[in-house]
Design a protein around this motif. Structure first.
Motif, PDB file in Angstrom:
ATOM      1  N   TRP A 174     -15.673   4.138  12.227  1.00 53.68           N
ATOM      2  CA  TRP A 174     -14.837   4.445  11.167  1.00 53.68           C
ATOM      3  C   TRP A 174     -15.774   4.606   9.951  1.00 53.68           C
ATOM      4  CZ3 TRP A 174      -9.746   5.539  11.205  1.00 53.68           C
ATOM      5  CH2 TRP A 174      -8.988   5.136  12.538  1.00 53.68           C
ATOM      6  N   ALA A 175     -15.759   5.603   8.988  1.00 52.71           N
ATOM      7  CA  ALA A 175     -16.630   5.751   7.818  1.00 52.71           C
ATOM      8  C   ALA A 175     -15.796   5.727   6.615  1.00 52.71           C
ATOM      9  CB  ALA A 175     -17.344   7.059   7.865  1.00 52.71           C
ATOM     10  N   ALA A 176     -15.722   4.953   5.594  1.00 56.84           N
ATOM     11  CA  ALA A 176     -14.788   4.768   4.573  1.00 56.84           C
ATOM     12  C   ALA A 176     -15.554   5.051   3.225  1.00 56.84           C
ATOM     13  CB  ALA A 176     -13.892   3.759   4.545  1.00 56.84           C
ATOM     14  N   LYS A 177     -15.115   5.544   2.379  1.00 57.39           N
ATOM     15  CA  LYS A 177     -15.844   5.704   0.991  1.00 57.39           C
ATOM     16  C   LYS A 177     -15.466   4.388   0.458  1.00 57.39           C
ATOM     17  CE  LYS A 177     -16.290   8.911  -2.980  1.00 57.39           C
ATOM     18  NZ  LYS A 177     -15.585  10.039  -3.399  1.00 57.39           N
ATOM     19  N   ASN A 178     -16.358   3.881  -0.311  1.00 56.24           N
ATOM     20  CA  ASN A 178     -16.002   2.571  -1.061  1.00 56.24           C
ATOM     21  C   ASN A 178     -15.280   2.662  -2.279  1.00 56.24           C
ATOM     22  OD1 ASN A 178     -17.997   1.462   1.150  1.00 56.24           O
ATOM     23  ND2 ASN A 178     -19.345   0.875  -0.405  1.00 56.24           N
ATOM     24  N   ARG A 179     -15.455   3.592  -2.975  1.00 59.13           N
ATOM     25  CA  ARG A 179     -14.461   3.688  -4.185  1.00 59.13           C
ATOM     26  C   ARG A 179     -13.759   5.365  -4.176  1.00 59.13           C
ATOM     27  NH1 ARG A 179     -18.290   1.754  -9.224  1.00 59.13           N
ATOM     28  NH2 ARG A 179     -18.539  -0.810  -8.385  1.00 59.13           N
ATOM     29  N   VAL A 183     -19.564   1.996   7.288  1.00 55.93           N
ATOM     30  CA  VAL A 183     -19.601   2.419   8.523  1.00 55.93           C
ATOM     31  C   VAL A 183     -18.851   1.138   9.306  1.00 55.93           C
ATOM     32  CG1 VAL A 183     -20.391   3.283  10.898  1.00 55.93           C
ATOM     33  CG2 VAL A 183     -20.915   4.370   8.331  1.00 55.93           C
ATOM     34  N   ARG A 184     -18.072   0.987   9.864  1.00 57.91           N
ATOM     35  CA  ARG A 184     -17.509  -0.148  10.936  1.00 57.91           C
ATOM     36  C   ARG A 184     -16.931   0.434  12.295  1.00 57.91           C
ATOM     37  NH1 ARG A 184     -12.230  -0.609  11.281  1.00 57.91           N
ATOM     38  NH2 ARG A 184     -10.907   0.631   9.673  1.00 57.91           N
ATOM     39  N   ARG A 185     -17.067  -0.375  13.205  1.00 61.08           N
ATOM     40  CA  ARG A 185     -16.627  -0.145  14.601  1.00 61.08           C
ATOM     41  C   ARG A 185     -15.701  -1.058  15.067  1.00 61.08           C
ATOM     42  NH1 ARG A 185     -21.612   2.270  14.220  1.00 61.08           N
ATOM     43  NH2 ARG A 185     -22.132   3.999  15.589  1.00 61.08           N
ATOM     44  N   ASP A 186     -14.811  -0.416  15.845  1.00 57.75           N
ATOM     45  CA  ASP A 186     -13.785  -1.313  16.689  1.00 57.75           C
ATOM     46  C   ASP A 186     -14.063  -1.064  17.993  1.00 57.75           C
ATOM     47  OD1 ASP A 186     -12.421   1.022  17.202  1.00 57.75           O
ATOM     48  OD2 ASP A 186     -11.145   0.803  15.721  1.00 57.75           O
ATOM     49  N   PRO A 214     -25.323   4.148  11.408  1.00 57.97           N
ATOM     50  CA  PRO A 214     -25.518   2.729  11.493  1.00 57.97           C
ATOM     51  C   PRO A 214     -24.331   1.674  10.918  1.00 57.97           C
ATOM     52  CG  PRO A 214     -26.619   3.681   9.553  1.00 57.97           C
ATOM     53  CD  PRO A 214     -26.144   4.777  10.633  1.00 57.97           C
ATOM     54  N   ASP A 215     -24.069   0.736  11.483  1.00 57.77           N
ATOM     55  CA  ASP A 215     -22.913  -0.140  10.694  1.00 57.77           C
ATOM     56  C   ASP A 215     -23.452  -0.654   9.260  1.00 57.77           C
ATOM     57  OD1 ASP A 215     -21.495   0.240  13.010  1.00 57.77           O
ATOM     58  OD2 ASP A 215     -22.002  -1.713  13.839  1.00 57.77           O
ATOM     59  N   ILE A 252     -12.973   8.371   7.905  1.00 53.20           N
ATOM     60  CA  ILE A 252     -13.192   9.364   8.940  1.00 53.20           C
ATOM     61  C   ILE A 252     -13.262   8.477  10.375  1.00 53.20           C
ATOM     62  CG2 ILE A 252     -14.599  11.256   9.796  1.00 53.20           C
ATOM     63  CD1 ILE A 252     -15.433  11.523   6.714  1.00 53.20           C
ATOM     64  N   ARG A 253     -12.505   9.029  11.198  1.00 53.67           N
ATOM     65  CA  ARG A 253     -12.753   8.435  12.585  1.00 53.67           C
ATOM     66  C   ARG A 253     -13.624   9.108  13.529  1.00 53.67           C
ATOM     67  NH1 ARG A 253      -7.240   7.552  14.972  1.00 53.67           N
ATOM     68  NH2 ARG A 253      -7.183   9.824  15.238  1.00 53.67           N
TER      69      ARG A 253
END
Length: 262
Positions: free
Chosen positions: A228-233, A220-223, A202-203, A193-194
């Motif tokens: 961006w929030a991505a599901k781990n599995r 959660v990571r940022r550029d 929080p990252d 999700i962007r």
């Protein structure tokens, strides 16, 4: 009669409790609004003339307290405990708690917050509200009845000195059980999700409850542009290009839900 001594022993430093029951309710509302503005500086506080409707009941609260970051808000009913709990107070707060805001709420909020009507309409659809009663005295029956409806209760007492200074005591604290964090678009190619880069996430790893309430770990990571929030599995059950809303509960846990109108 309750009297408070402030500082040195002087009759000008003696504050006696103000009897709200013997005054107009509008006077008590002004005292409450003034106190809220001081104690909650990160909120807008103003008289609220919008209506809520639950079945055939149409009710109008006294005040609104809106977080300046637009993440949540409180609908506040100012009451004297001399009023009827069953006949007056509970029908009102049930309507505010479970009813639907009417179109006049858009006009009132738009004017008070200096925002366009489209943004206010989205606010009413998506931002969680909490209902609170602020009364002039503690009353156990009121507290029990309101707690069963998940309505908060605070008390405000005012004290006046011979010198014309007023002191106000607030017993209790308004708590937002849930806050709107932001809207994001699901991008299937990234399985993430962007969000806007400044979203209050929080990252790193966070726990997120999905549409069904099942929890899973996301990262959660940022550029330079987005968060961006991505599901781990696995991949989330979200259609590519659709918008979702992320919320945060009082205990810190996050959840996602489909955006209004999606």
């Amino acid at each position: 009669m309750t009297t408070i001594l402030v500082g040195e022993c002087d009759k000008l430093n003696l504050f006696q409790i103000w009897d709200a029951d013997a005054a107009l309710e509008t006077e008590f509302e002004l005292i409450v609004a003034k106190a809220l503005l001081c104690i909650y500086p990160n909120y807008h506080c103003f008289p609220f003339g919008g209506t809520f409707k639950l079945e055939d009941n149409v009710r109008r609260p006294d005040l609104a307290l809106v977080a300046k970051d637009m993440s949540h808000w409180f609908v506040i009913e100012v009451e004297l405990v001399s009023h009827s709990l069953d006949g007056h107070v509970l029908p009102q707060v049930r309507t505010f708690r479970y009813g639907e805001p009417q179109r006049d709420c858009i006009s009132v909020l738009s004017k008070a917050l200096s925002m366009d009507r489209n943004r206010i309409e989205t606010f009413l659809l998506s931002v969680p509200r909490t209902v609170a009663v602020i009364a002039n005295k503690r009353h156990r029956d009121w507290e029990i009845a309101l707690r069963s409806l998940e309505v908060q209760m605070l008390t405000v007492l005012a004290f006046n000195s011979p010198g014309g200074i007023q002191a106000v005591e607030i017993d209790g604290k308004l708590i937002a059980h849930q806050e709107h964090i932001g809207f994001g678009e699901y991008v299937a190619t990234d399985r993430a999700i962007r969000f806007h880069r400044g979203v209050r996430l929080p990252d790193g790893e966070i726990m997120v409850d999905d549409f069904t309430g099942a929890g899973s770990t996301w990262t959660v990571r940022r550029d330079g542009i987005s968060a961006w929030a991505a599901k781990n599995r696995g991949a989330p059950d979200i259609i590519n290009g659709s918008w979702v809303q992320i919320m945060q509960a009082f205990d810190g846990r996050f959840s996602i839900r489909r955006s209004p109108g999606a």
